[in-house]
Design an enzyme around this catalytic site. Structure first.
Site, PDB file in Angstrom:
ATOM      1  CE  LYS A 160      23.902  84.687 -24.394  1.00 46.04           C
ATOM      2  NZ  LYS A 160      24.836  83.614 -23.662  1.00 46.04           N
ATOM      3  CG  ASP A 202      23.489  80.073 -23.207  1.00 44.83           C
ATOM      4  OD1 ASP A 202      24.345  79.436 -23.918  1.00 44.83           O
ATOM      5  OD2 ASP A 202      23.393  81.223 -23.087  1.00 44.83           O
ATOM      6  NE  ARG A 260      32.052  90.933  -7.666  1.00 46.86           N
ATOM      7  CZ  ARG A 260      32.754  91.262  -8.821  1.00 46.86           C
ATOM      8  NH1 ARG A 260      33.857  91.491  -8.796  1.00 46.86           N
ATOM      9  NH2 ARG A 260      32.168  91.701  -9.840  1.00 46.86           N
ATOM     10  CB  THR A 261      26.797  91.473  -5.877  1.00 49.05           C
ATOM     11  OG1 THR A 261      27.968  91.899  -6.566  1.00 49.05           O
ATOM     12  CG2 THR A 261      26.118  92.796  -5.621  1.00 49.05           C
TER      13      THR A 261
HETATM   14  N1  NAP Z   1      30.862  77.539 -21.707  1.00 45.84           N
HETATM   15  C1  NAP Z   1      30.016  78.394 -21.983  1.00 45.84           C
HETATM   16  O1  NAP Z   1      29.139  77.989 -22.789  1.00 45.84           O
HETATM   17  C2  NAP Z   1      29.830  79.733 -21.648  1.00 45.84           C
HETATM   18  C3  NAP Z   1      28.431  80.424 -21.663  1.00 45.84           C
HETATM   19  C4  NAP Z   1      28.370  81.817 -21.543  1.00 45.84           C
HETATM   20  C5  NAP Z   1      29.286  82.251 -20.517  1.00 45.84           C
HETATM   21  N2  NAP Z   1      30.623  81.478 -20.449  1.00 45.84           N
HETATM   22  C6  NAP Z   1      31.476  82.305 -19.483  1.00 45.84           C
HETATM   23  O2  NAP Z   1      31.024  82.327 -18.112  1.00 45.84           O
HETATM   24  C7  NAP Z   1      31.440  83.801 -17.358  1.00 45.84           C
HETATM   25  C8  NAP Z   1      30.018  84.445 -16.864  1.00 45.84           C
HETATM   26  O3  NAP Z   1      29.683  84.915 -18.075  1.00 45.84           O
HETATM   27  P1  NAP Z   1      28.217  85.810 -17.895  1.00 45.84           P
HETATM   28  O4  NAP Z   1      27.850  86.079 -19.366  1.00 45.84           O
HETATM   29  O5  NAP Z   1      27.299  85.190 -16.990  1.00 45.84           O
HETATM   30  O6  NAP Z   1      28.924  87.081 -17.324  1.00 45.84           O
HETATM   31  P2  NAP Z   1      28.090  88.204 -16.257  1.00 45.84           P
HETATM   32  O7  NAP Z   1      26.629  88.352 -16.674  1.00 45.84           O
HETATM   33  O8  NAP Z   1      29.034  89.672 -16.289  1.00 45.84           O
HETATM   34  O9  NAP Z   1      28.574  87.619 -14.749  1.00 45.84           O
HETATM   35  C9  NAP Z   1      29.627  87.539 -14.284  1.00 45.84           C
HETATM   36  C10 NAP Z   1      29.556  86.712 -12.895  1.00 45.84           C
HETATM   37  O10 NAP Z   1      31.031  86.726 -12.443  1.00 45.84           O
HETATM   38  C11 NAP Z   1      30.959  87.379 -11.130  1.00 45.84           C
HETATM   39  N3  NAP Z   1      32.500  87.807 -11.016  1.00 45.84           N
HETATM   40  C12 NAP Z   1      33.076  88.554 -11.989  1.00 45.84           C
HETATM   41  N4  NAP Z   1      34.153  88.797 -11.411  1.00 45.84           N
HETATM   42  C13 NAP Z   1      34.428  88.338 -10.092  1.00 45.84           C
HETATM   43  C14 NAP Z   1      35.314  88.555  -9.034  1.00 45.84           C
HETATM   44  N5  NAP Z   1      36.438  89.039  -9.218  1.00 45.84           N
HETATM   45  N6  NAP Z   1      35.051  87.797  -8.003  1.00 45.84           N
HETATM   46  C15 NAP Z   1      33.945  87.022  -7.899  1.00 45.84           C
HETATM   47  N7  NAP Z   1      32.928  87.077  -8.732  1.00 45.84           N
HETATM   48  C16 NAP Z   1      33.113  87.603  -9.846  1.00 45.84           C
HETATM   49  C17 NAP Z   1      29.906  88.516 -11.027  1.00 45.84           C
HETATM   50  O11 NAP Z   1      29.670  88.613  -9.701  1.00 45.84           O
HETATM   51  P3  NAP Z   1      29.030  90.012  -9.428  1.00 45.84           P
HETATM   52  O12 NAP Z   1      27.318  89.632  -9.423  1.00 45.84           O
HETATM   53  O13 NAP Z   1      28.920  90.328  -7.983  1.00 45.84           O
HETATM   54  O14 NAP Z   1      29.360  91.118 -10.286  1.00 45.84           O
HETATM   55  C18 NAP Z   1      28.965  87.439 -11.837  1.00 45.84           C
HETATM   56  O15 NAP Z   1      28.103  86.622 -11.062  1.00 45.84           O
HETATM   57  C19 NAP Z   1      32.377  84.128 -18.525  1.00 45.84           C
HETATM   58  O16 NAP Z   1      33.620  83.611 -18.234  1.00 45.84           O
HETATM   59  C20 NAP Z   1      31.829  83.695 -19.962  1.00 45.84           C
HETATM   60  O17 NAP Z   1      33.088  83.669 -20.772  1.00 45.84           O
HETATM   61  C21 NAP Z   1      30.775  80.415 -20.911  1.00 45.84           C
END
Ligand code: NAP
Length: 286
Positions: A70, A106, A154-155
Protein backbone atom coordinates in the site's frame (compact mmCIF):
# COMPACT_ATOMS: atom_id res chain seq x y z
CA UNK A 1 -19.38 -12.69 -20.59
CA UNK A 2 -17.45 -11.87 -23.76
CA UNK A 3 -13.93 -12.97 -22.77
CA UNK A 4 -12.35 -11.42 -25.86
CA UNK A 5 -13.47 -7.97 -24.71
CA UNK A 6 -13.35 -8.39 -20.95
CA UNK A 7 -12.11 -5.48 -18.79
CA UNK A 8 -9.74 -6.93 -16.25
CA UNK A 9 -9.40 -5.86 -12.59
CA UNK A 10 -7.21 -7.38 -9.89
CA UNK A 11 -6.05 -7.37 -6.30
CA UNK A 12 -2.29 -7.36 -5.83
CA UNK A 13 -0.69 -8.23 -2.49
CA UNK A 14 1.01 -11.04 -0.61
CA UNK A 15 -0.81 -13.09 0.55
CA UNK A 16 -4.10 -12.72 -1.36
CA UNK A 17 -5.58 -16.23 -1.32
CA UNK A 18 -8.00 -15.44 1.58
CA UNK A 19 -9.27 -12.19 0.04
CA UNK A 20 -13.02 -11.52 -0.16
CA UNK A 21 -12.54 -8.90 -2.90
CA UNK A 22 -12.81 -11.21 -5.96
CA UNK A 23 -16.14 -12.58 -4.68
CA UNK A 24 -17.45 -9.07 -3.93
CA UNK A 25 -16.42 -7.42 -7.20
CA UNK A 26 -17.36 -10.26 -9.53
CA UNK A 27 -20.80 -10.44 -7.89
CA UNK A 28 -21.17 -6.67 -8.43
CA UNK A 29 -20.07 -6.90 -12.11
CA UNK A 30 -22.56 -9.73 -12.68
CA UNK A 31 -25.39 -7.85 -10.96
CA UNK A 32 -24.88 -4.84 -13.26
CA UNK A 33 -24.27 -6.98 -16.37
CA UNK A 34 -20.78 -5.52 -16.88
CA UNK A 35 -18.27 -7.38 -19.06
CA UNK A 36 -15.60 -7.21 -16.34
CA UNK A 37 -13.65 -9.75 -14.27
CA UNK A 38 -11.60 -9.47 -11.05
CA UNK A 39 -8.77 -11.80 -10.04
CA UNK A 40 -6.40 -12.02 -7.05
CA UNK A 41 -2.70 -11.96 -7.95
CA UNK A 42 0.04 -12.75 -5.44
CA UNK A 43 2.87 -10.27 -5.98
CA UNK A 44 5.96 -10.72 -3.74
CA UNK A 45 7.48 -7.39 -2.67
CA UNK A 46 10.54 -7.59 -4.97
CA UNK A 47 8.30 -7.98 -8.03
CA UNK A 48 6.08 -4.95 -7.40
CA UNK A 49 7.69 -2.67 -10.07
CA UNK A 50 7.52 -5.53 -12.61
CA UNK A 51 3.88 -6.17 -11.72
CA UNK A 52 2.97 -2.50 -12.27
CA UNK A 53 4.81 -2.57 -15.61
CA UNK A 54 2.80 -5.68 -16.50
CA UNK A 55 -0.49 -4.03 -15.54
CA UNK A 56 0.37 -1.05 -17.79
CA UNK A 57 1.44 -3.34 -20.67
CA UNK A 58 -1.71 -5.46 -20.41
CA UNK A 59 -3.96 -2.42 -20.17
CA UNK A 60 -5.74 -3.67 -17.06
CA UNK A 61 -8.60 -1.33 -16.16
CA UNK A 62 -7.89 -1.01 -12.45
CA UNK A 63 -6.72 -2.81 -9.34
CA UNK A 64 -6.76 -2.94 -5.56
CA UNK A 65 -3.61 -3.00 -3.49
CA UNK A 66 -3.20 -4.77 -0.16
CA UNK A 67 -0.42 -5.64 2.32
CA UNK A 68 2.56 -5.21 1.89
CA UNK A 69 2.30 -2.84 -1.13
CA UNK A 70 0.00 0.00 0.00
CA UNK A 71 2.90 2.40 0.63
CA UNK A 72 5.48 0.97 -1.80
CA UNK A 73 3.17 1.50 -4.75
CA UNK A 74 2.89 5.27 -4.26
CA UNK A 75 6.11 6.04 -6.18
CA UNK A 76 5.13 3.76 -9.07
CA UNK A 77 1.93 5.61 -10.00
CA UNK A 78 1.41 8.65 -12.24
CA UNK A 79 -0.93 10.58 -9.96
CA UNK A 80 -2.51 10.43 -6.50
CA UNK A 81 -5.92 11.78 -5.62
CA UNK A 82 -6.37 13.77 -2.38
CA UNK A 83 -7.37 10.73 -0.26
CA UNK A 84 -4.19 8.84 -1.16
CA UNK A 85 -1.80 11.78 -0.83
CA UNK A 86 -3.22 12.67 2.60
CA UNK A 87 -2.75 9.14 3.98
CA UNK A 88 0.42 8.39 1.97
CA UNK A 89 -0.95 4.98 0.99
CA UNK A 90 -3.00 3.56 -1.89
CA UNK A 91 -5.57 0.75 -1.93
CA UNK A 92 -7.25 1.45 -5.29
CA UNK A 93 -5.79 2.33 -8.70
CA UNK A 94 -7.67 3.40 -11.82
CA UNK A 95 -6.07 3.07 -15.24
CA UNK A 96 -7.28 6.25 -16.93
CA UNK A 97 -6.27 5.79 -20.61
CA UNK A 98 -2.75 4.72 -19.62
CA UNK A 99 -2.42 6.98 -16.58
CA UNK A 100 -2.38 5.09 -13.26
CA UNK A 101 -4.17 7.14 -10.58
CA UNK A 102 -4.00 6.09 -6.91
CA UNK A 103 -6.84 6.46 -4.39
CA UNK A 104 -7.37 5.42 -0.81
CA UNK A 105 -10.92 4.21 -0.10
CA UNK A 106 -10.16 2.48 3.23
CA UNK A 107 -10.76 5.51 5.44
CA UNK A 108 -13.87 6.71 3.60
CA UNK A 109 -15.15 3.10 3.63
CA UNK A 110 -14.82 2.95 7.42
CA UNK A 111 -16.45 6.38 7.71
CA UNK A 112 -19.44 5.33 5.61
CA UNK A 113 -19.91 2.21 7.74
CA UNK A 114 -19.78 4.33 10.91
CA UNK A 115 -22.10 7.05 9.55
CA UNK A 116 -24.76 4.38 8.96
CA UNK A 117 -25.09 4.01 12.78
CA UNK A 118 -23.83 7.30 14.23
CA UNK A 119 -25.01 9.90 11.70
CA UNK A 120 -22.83 12.97 11.09
CA UNK A 121 -19.27 12.54 12.39
CA UNK A 122 -18.58 16.22 13.20
CA UNK A 123 -17.69 16.73 16.89
CA UNK A 124 -18.25 13.02 17.72
CA UNK A 125 -15.74 11.63 20.26
CA UNK A 126 -14.05 8.59 18.76
CA UNK A 127 -11.49 6.29 20.40
CA UNK A 128 -9.39 4.51 17.78
CA UNK A 129 -7.35 1.46 18.80
CA UNK A 130 -4.22 1.02 16.67
CA UNK A 131 -1.65 3.03 14.72
CA UNK A 132 -0.96 0.67 11.82
CA UNK A 133 -1.93 0.96 8.15
CA UNK A 134 -5.69 0.62 8.59
CA UNK A 135 -5.72 3.01 11.57
CA UNK A 136 -3.88 5.64 9.49
CA UNK A 137 -6.51 5.66 6.76
CA UNK A 138 -9.39 5.67 9.27
CA UNK A 139 -7.85 8.42 11.44
CA UNK A 140 -7.32 10.79 8.49
CA UNK A 141 -10.93 10.33 7.36
CA UNK A 142 -12.32 10.79 10.88
CA UNK A 143 -10.17 13.87 11.52
CA UNK A 144 -11.09 15.36 8.11
CA UNK A 145 -14.78 14.84 8.93
CA UNK A 146 -14.37 16.76 12.21
CA UNK A 147 -14.35 13.93 14.79
CA UNK A 148 -12.59 14.43 18.13
CA UNK A 149 -10.03 11.69 18.03
CA UNK A 150 -8.15 9.71 20.70
CA UNK A 151 -5.64 7.17 19.41
CA UNK A 152 -4.71 4.31 21.74
CA UNK A 153 -1.82 2.07 20.77
CA UNK A 154 0.50 -0.55 22.26
CA UNK A 155 3.57 1.29 20.94
CA UNK A 156 2.85 4.82 22.17
CA UNK A 157 5.72 6.65 20.36
CA UNK A 158 4.41 5.27 17.05
CA UNK A 159 0.96 6.68 17.83
CA UNK A 160 2.49 10.04 18.86
CA UNK A 161 4.40 10.33 15.57
CA UNK A 162 1.23 9.46 13.68
CA UNK A 163 -0.88 11.97 15.66
CA UNK A 164 1.59 14.77 14.97
CA UNK A 165 1.44 13.99 11.22
CA UNK A 166 -2.35 14.40 11.37
CA UNK A 167 -1.97 17.61 13.37
CA UNK A 168 0.52 19.02 10.85
CA UNK A 169 -1.52 18.07 7.78
CA UNK A 170 -4.99 18.93 9.08
CA UNK A 171 -4.35 21.35 11.96
CA UNK A 172 -6.45 19.18 14.30
CA UNK A 173 -5.49 18.18 17.84
CA UNK A 174 -5.34 14.40 18.42
CA UNK A 175 -5.07 12.77 21.87
CA UNK A 176 -2.73 9.80 22.30
CA UNK A 177 -2.95 7.23 25.11
CA UNK A 178 -1.55 3.80 25.90
CA UNK A 179 -3.68 0.65 26.07
CA UNK A 180 -3.58 0.71 29.91
CA UNK A 181 -7.02 -0.27 31.23
CA UNK A 182 -7.44 2.88 33.36
CA UNK A 183 -6.55 5.20 30.44
CA UNK A 184 -8.90 3.43 28.05
CA UNK A 185 -11.76 3.36 30.56
CA UNK A 186 -11.38 7.11 31.15
CA UNK A 187 -11.28 7.87 27.39
CA UNK A 188 -14.34 5.70 26.74
CA UNK A 189 -16.50 7.43 29.37
CA UNK A 190 -17.29 10.33 27.02
CA UNK A 191 -16.84 8.50 23.73
CA UNK A 192 -19.56 8.14 21.10
CA UNK A 193 -17.69 5.42 19.21
CA UNK A 194 -14.86 2.93 19.62
CA UNK A 195 -13.08 1.49 16.60
CA UNK A 196 -10.68 -1.43 16.82
CA UNK A 197 -8.09 -1.11 14.03
CA UNK A 198 -5.58 -3.48 15.62
CA UNK A 199 -5.34 -7.15 14.72
CA UNK A 200 -6.29 -8.15 18.29
CA UNK A 201 -9.22 -10.60 18.26
CA UNK A 202 -8.44 -11.89 14.78
CA UNK A 203 -8.52 -15.64 14.13
CA UNK A 204 -6.79 -17.79 15.53
CA UNK A 205 -6.64 -15.60 18.69
CA UNK A 206 -10.35 -14.92 18.57
CA UNK A 207 -10.73 -14.96 22.38
CA UNK A 208 -8.71 -11.74 22.79
CA UNK A 209 -9.97 -8.18 23.25
CA UNK A 210 -8.40 -4.90 24.36
CA UNK A 211 -11.68 -3.62 25.84
CA UNK A 212 -14.20 -5.51 27.98
CA UNK A 213 -17.90 -4.82 28.69
CA UNK A 214 -17.20 -3.16 32.06
CA UNK A 215 -15.17 -0.45 30.29
CA UNK A 216 -18.02 0.47 27.88
CA UNK A 217 -21.30 2.29 28.34
CA UNK A 218 -24.79 1.69 26.98
CA UNK A 219 -25.19 3.39 23.60
CA UNK A 220 -21.49 3.27 22.68
CA UNK A 221 -21.07 2.38 19.02
CA UNK A 222 -18.37 -0.25 18.66
CA UNK A 223 -16.82 -1.02 15.27
CA UNK A 224 -14.33 -3.87 14.99
CA UNK A 225 -12.62 -3.84 11.58
CA UNK A 226 -11.44 -7.42 12.15
CA UNK A 227 -13.74 -9.71 10.16
CA UNK A 228 -12.31 -13.17 10.82
CA UNK A 229 -14.37 -13.97 12.87
CA UNK A 230 -17.24 -11.67 11.99
CA UNK A 231 -18.58 -11.60 15.56
CA UNK A 232 -15.38 -10.81 17.48
CA UNK A 233 -14.94 -10.99 21.24
CA UNK A 234 -14.91 -7.15 21.30
CA UNK A 235 -18.32 -6.99 19.59
CA UNK A 236 -19.72 -9.58 22.01
CA UNK A 237 -18.45 -7.50 24.95
CA UNK A 238 -20.04 -4.39 23.39
CA UNK A 239 -23.42 -6.12 23.11
CA UNK A 240 -23.18 -7.23 26.77
CA UNK A 241 -22.63 -3.57 27.69
CA UNK A 242 -25.71 -2.49 25.70
CA UNK A 243 -23.67 -0.95 22.90
CA UNK A 244 -24.42 -1.00 19.17
CA UNK A 245 -22.02 -2.83 16.89
CA UNK A 246 -20.58 -2.66 13.36
CA UNK A 247 -18.61 -5.65 12.14
CA UNK A 248 -15.52 -5.65 9.90
CA UNK A 249 -17.52 -6.19 6.73
CA UNK A 250 -18.88 -2.66 7.10
CA UNK A 251 -15.52 -1.10 6.20
CA UNK A 252 -14.54 -3.86 3.78
CA UNK A 253 -17.71 -3.67 1.69
CA UNK A 254 -17.77 0.15 1.63
CA UNK A 255 -14.11 0.48 0.60
CA UNK A 256 -14.84 -2.05 -2.17
CA UNK A 257 -17.98 -0.18 -3.20
CA UNK A 258 -16.05 3.10 -3.47
CA UNK A 259 -13.38 1.38 -5.61
CA UNK A 260 -16.12 -0.08 -7.83
CA UNK A 261 -17.60 3.41 -8.30
CA UNK A 262 -14.17 4.91 -9.15
CA UNK A 263 -13.60 2.21 -11.80
CA UNK A 264 -17.05 1.98 -13.38
CA UNK A 265 -18.68 5.36 -12.65
CA UNK A 266 -21.75 3.39 -11.58
CA UNK A 267 -23.39 3.12 -8.16
CA UNK A 268 -22.13 -0.03 -6.43
CA UNK A 269 -24.69 -2.71 -5.51
CA UNK A 270 -23.76 -2.69 -1.81
CA UNK A 271 -26.18 -5.46 -0.77
CA UNK A 272 -24.91 -7.78 -3.51
CA UNK A 273 -21.30 -7.14 -2.44
CA UNK A 274 -22.11 -7.66 1.24
CA UNK A 275 -23.92 -10.95 0.55
CA UNK A 276 -21.05 -12.23 -1.61
CA UNK A 277 -18.51 -11.47 1.15
CA UNK A 278 -20.73 -13.10 3.80
CA UNK A 279 -21.26 -16.18 1.61
CA UNK A 280 -17.51 -16.66 1.30
CA UNK A 281 -16.93 -16.19 5.05
CA UNK A 282 -19.73 -18.68 5.84
CA UNK A 283 -18.15 -21.17 3.43
CA UNK A 284 -14.83 -20.89 5.28
CA UNK A 285 -16.38 -21.72 8.64
CA UNK A 286 -18.17 -24.86 7.37
N1 NAP B 1 -12.37 -4.49 7.53
C1 NAP B 1 -11.47 -4.02 6.68
O1 NAP B 1 -11.82 -3.55 5.59
C2 NAP B 1 -10.01 -4.04 7.02
C3 NAP B 1 -9.10 -3.32 6.26
C4 NAP B 1 -7.75 -3.32 6.62
C5 NAP B 1 -7.35 -4.06 7.71
N2 NAP B 1 -8.25 -4.80 8.43
C6 NAP B 1 -7.84 -5.55 9.62
O2 NAP B 1 -7.33 -4.62 10.56
C7 NAP B 1 -6.29 -5.19 11.34
C8 NAP B 1 -5.07 -4.26 11.30
O3 NAP B 1 -4.55 -4.19 9.98
P1 NAP B 1 -3.32 -3.24 9.59
O4 NAP B 1 -3.10 -3.42 8.15
O5 NAP B 1 -3.51 -1.88 10.14
O6 NAP B 1 -2.12 -3.94 10.41
P2 NAP B 1 -0.75 -3.30 10.88
O7 NAP B 1 -0.35 -2.16 10.05
O8 NAP B 1 0.18 -4.46 11.06
O9 NAP B 1 -1.08 -2.71 12.36
C9 NAP B 1 -1.40 -3.58 13.42
C10 NAP B 1 -1.89 -2.79 14.63
O10 NAP B 1 -2.31 -3.74 15.63
C11 NAP B 1 -1.57 -3.52 16.84
N3 NAP B 1 -1.36 -4.80 17.52
C12 NAP B 1 -0.98 -5.98 16.93
N4 NAP B 1 -0.91 -6.95 17.88
C13 NAP B 1 -1.24 -6.36 19.06
C14 NAP B 1 -1.35 -6.85 20.40
N5 NAP B 1 -1.11 -8.12 20.70
N6 NAP B 1 -1.73 -5.98 21.36
C15 NAP B 1 -2.01 -4.68 21.06
N7 NAP B 1 -1.92 -4.16 19.82
C16 NAP B 1 -1.54 -5.00 18.84
C17 NAP B 1 -0.29 -2.85 16.41
O11 NAP B 1 0.27 -2.16 17.51
P3 NAP B 1 1.83 -1.70 17.50
O12 NAP B 1 1.86 -0.41 16.72
O13 NAP B 1 2.15 -1.54 18.93
O14 NAP B 1 2.61 -2.80 16.83
C18 NAP B 1 -0.81 -1.91 15.30
O15 NAP B 1 -1.41 -0.77 15.85
C19 NAP B 1 -6.05 -6.59 10.74
O16 NAP B 1 -6.74 -7.52 11.52
C20 NAP B 1 -6.68 -6.52 9.36
O17 NAP B 1 -7.17 -7.76 8.91
C21 NAP B 1 -9.59 -4.78 8.11
Amino acid sequence: MNLAKVKLFALIGDPVDQSLSPAMHNAAFRALGLNCAYVALRVPERFLPDAIGGIRALGMAGFNVTTPHKIGIVGLLDELDESASLVGAVNTVKNDRGKLIGFNTDGEGALRALKGKIGPIKRKEVVLLGAGGAAHAIAFSLASAGARLTIANRTVPKARAFASTIEQKLGINVEVISLARAKLTEALKNADALINATSVGMYPRADQTLVSASMMHRGLIVNDIVYRPLLTRLLREARRAGGRTIDGLGMLVHQGALAFEIWTGKRAPIKVMDSAAKRQLRGESM
